[in-house]
Motif scaffolding. Structure first.
Motif, mmCIF file in Angstrom:
data_model
loop_
_atom_site.group_PDB
_atom_site.id
_atom_site.type_symbol
_atom_site.label_atom_id
_atom_site.label_comp_id
_atom_site.label_asym_id
_atom_site.label_seq_id
_atom_site.Cartn_x
_atom_site.Cartn_y
_atom_site.Cartn_z
ATOM 1 N N TYR A 148 0.824 -1.213 0.000
ATOM 2 C CA TYR A 148 0.000 0.000 0.000
ATOM 3 C C TYR A 148 0.855 1.258 0.000
ATOM 4 O O TYR A 148 1.780 1.396 0.792
ATOM 5 N N MET A 155 -5.103 3.650 -3.506
ATOM 6 C CA MET A 155 -4.940 2.201 -3.400
ATOM 7 C C MET A 155 -5.685 1.659 -2.187
ATOM 8 O O MET A 155 -6.334 0.612 -2.263
ATOM 9 N N THR A 211 -7.564 3.580 -8.728
ATOM 10 C CA THR A 211 -6.247 3.261 -9.278
ATOM 11 C C THR A 211 -6.392 2.716 -10.689
ATOM 12 O O THR A 211 -7.464 2.248 -11.090
#
Length: 410
Positions: free
Chosen positions: A313, A318, A396
Motif C-alpha cells: 500500500y 490504493m 487506481t
C-alpha cells in the motif's frame, strides 16, 4: 527518546514452531493494542504472556522481573498504564518513583505488584524527594544545614557541631519512615489518604481515545500553534464535517491540513497527513466501517491489513480500492509462521516431524517455498494471495502486466 516495548505471546501458540508473537511499543492506543493482539493471534478471551523490553528505568526492570511472568486478562492494559506514566516523568519524578518503590519494599517486605506500581506512579505528589541524598551521612548533613529535624534546629550551634551527621541522618530517616534509592531520599509528606487510582479490575483510560475508524487533527494551513486544530472522527456526516470547519474558522478543507492521524489501521497513522482529500478519507472510513460490520468484523479488518502488506500500500487511492475489493483475495489467518505451515503440511502427510531425522530440517525455508508455490505471501496477520476474481479499479489504474493487483502505474 524513551522506547518501552512489550512482546506478546498467545498461550495457545506458545509451543508452535516458528511462532514469535508480536511486538508493541508502549504507551499505545487502544487501536494499537488491539492490532498487536491480532498479530500475536491471541483469540478473543484467550490467555497471553508479556515480556517487557526497552528503556525502563533500572529499578523498574528489577520490580517487573519480580512480577513476571506478566499475564492475566488486564496485563497488557496494566503495563501500558505504567509505561504511559513513566514516559511522562521528568528526572525528579522518576527519582521520587524509585524511592517510593523502595519505601514500599522496606515497609511491606514484598516487591510491589503491577497494580501497586501503577498506583504508586499515580500519587507521587504524596512523597517528598531530596535528590542526591543517598545515605545517612549525606542526609544528616542536609538536615543540619537545612533544619530538617526540629530537635537539631533547637540545639545551640556549639552543641549541634558535636553531633555525628550519620547518626542525625539515621534518626531523621526513622522519624520520617523514609528510604534511600539510587537517586535520593524519599519519605511520605503530610497529606490526606488518597484513593487508589487503579482498582486492579478496571484499567483507567490511557492517553487519547478516538471513536473514529480514522481520526484526523485538522488545522489551518498557517496555524502557529503546534497543538492547534480540532479532531475530526471519520466516518462523519455533513453536520460533523461542517462543525470541524467552523471550529478551525475555515469554509473549506482546501485551506486546512491534516496535522495528525489516528486509525484502527496502524499503517494509516503515519501516511495520512498533509493535504489528503478529506472526502476520500471519509469514504475510506465508511468502507472500513462496512468491513467491520461484516461477520466476523475483526477477521475482515485483519484481511484488509494483510492485503495492504501484500500490495505494498502506497497511497489513499490504493487503500480505497483495496477496501472495496477484498473478495478478490484469499486469506488464511491460521498460518502463524512459515515454519509452522511447513510442519503442518508434513504432519498432514503422516510424517512424524518429531523424528530425530528432522532435528536440522529447515522448516522455515520449506514452508516459505510451499507458500510461494501456492501464490501466498506471509504477513503478520496471516497468509494472503490474489484470487481469480478480477478487481474493480475505481481510483487506481490497473498495471498492463497481469497479476499486479492494485498497483498503480508509475
Amino acid at each position: 527518546m524513551m522506547r518501552i516495548q512489550a512482546n506478546i505471546y498467545a498461550d495457545c501458540h506458545e509451543k508452535l514452531r516458528g511462532y514469535q508473537g508480536a511486538m508493541l511499543e508502549l504507551p499505545a492506543t487502544p487501536y494499537e493494542i488491539s492490532d498487536a493482539l491480532q498479530r500475536a493471534r491471541v483469540p478473543e478471551g484467550g490467555g497471553y504472556t508479556l515480556e517487557s523490553t526497552g528503556d525502563w528505568p533500572d529499578f523498574l526492570w528489577t520490580a517487573l522481573s519480580n512480577v513476571s511472568p506478566l499475564s492475566g486478562e488486564n496485563a497488557l492494559e496494566e503495563l501500558n498504564l505504567l509505561a504511559d506514566a513513566v514516559s511522562r516523568m521528568d528526572e525528579i519524578q522518576t527519582g521520587t518513583f524509585e524511592g517510593a518503590v523502595q519505601l514500599h519494599l522496606e515497609e511491606t517486605g514484598k516487591n510491589p505488584t503491577l497494580k501497586e506500581l501503577i498506583n504508586i506512579s499515580a500519587c507521587l505528589d504524596d512523597y517528598e524527594f531530596h535528590p542526591g541524598v543517598t545515605n545517612d551521612l549525606s542526609l544528616g548533613r542536609a538536615c543540619m544545614e537545612g533544619g530538617m529535624l526540629d530537635l537539631v534546629e533547637s540545639l545551640p550551634d556549639e552543641v549541634a557541631a558535636l553531633l555525628d551527621p550519620a547518626k542525625v541522618g539515621k534518626a531523621l530517616r526513622h522519624s520520617d519512615h523514609g528510604a534511600f534509592a539510587s537517586r535520593g531520599y524519599v519519605y511520605r509528606g503530610v497529606s490526606a489518604a488518597r484513593q487508589d487510582f487503579y482498582d486492579g479490575e478496571h484499567p483507567p483510560a490511557c492517553g487519547e481515545h478516538h471513536k473514529g475508524l480514522l481520526s484526523l487533527r485538522i488545522e489551518k494551513l498557517d496555524a502557529p500553534d503546534a497543538d492547534s486544530g480540532v479532531w475530526l472522527e471519520l466516518p462523519a456526516d455533513e453536520k460533523a464535517l461542517g462543525w470541524a470547519l467552523l471550529s478551525v474558522g475555515e469554509k473549506t478543507f482546501d485551506t486546512c491540513r491534516i496535522a495528525e492521524a489516528k486509525s484502527i489501521i496502524p499503517a494509516f497513522q503515519y501516511q495520512l497527513a498533509g493535504d489528503e482529500d478529506i472526502g476520500k478519507l471519509n469514504k475510506l472510513a465508511k468502507r472500513l466501517q462496512k468491513l467491520q460490520q461484516e461477520m466476523p468484523g475483526d477477521l475482515m479488518l485483519m484481511k484488509y491489513k494483510a492485503v495492504l502488506e501484500l500490495e505494498q500500500y502506497s497511497d489513499l487511492d490504493m487503500a480505497l480500492d483495496i477496501a472495496a475489493n477484498l473478495g478478490c483475495y484469499d486469506f488464511s489467518p491460521d498460518v502463524l509462521s512459515p515454519d509452522a505451515y511447513g510442519e503442518y503440511v508434513l504432519q498432514s502427510a503422516g510424517i512424524d516431524t518429531g523424528d530425530p531425522a528432522f532435528s536440522c530440517f529447515d522448516f522455515r525455508g520449506y514452508g516459505e517455498r510451499l507458500l510461494e508455490g501456492a501464490g501466498y505471501v506471509f504477513t503478520p496477520y496471516g497468509a494472503v494471495t490474489r484470487g481469480g476474481q478480477e478487481c474493480v479499479h475505481e481510483y487506481t489504474e490497473q498495471e498492463q502486466e497481469s497479476g499486479q493487483g492494485m498497483a498503480m502505474e508509475q
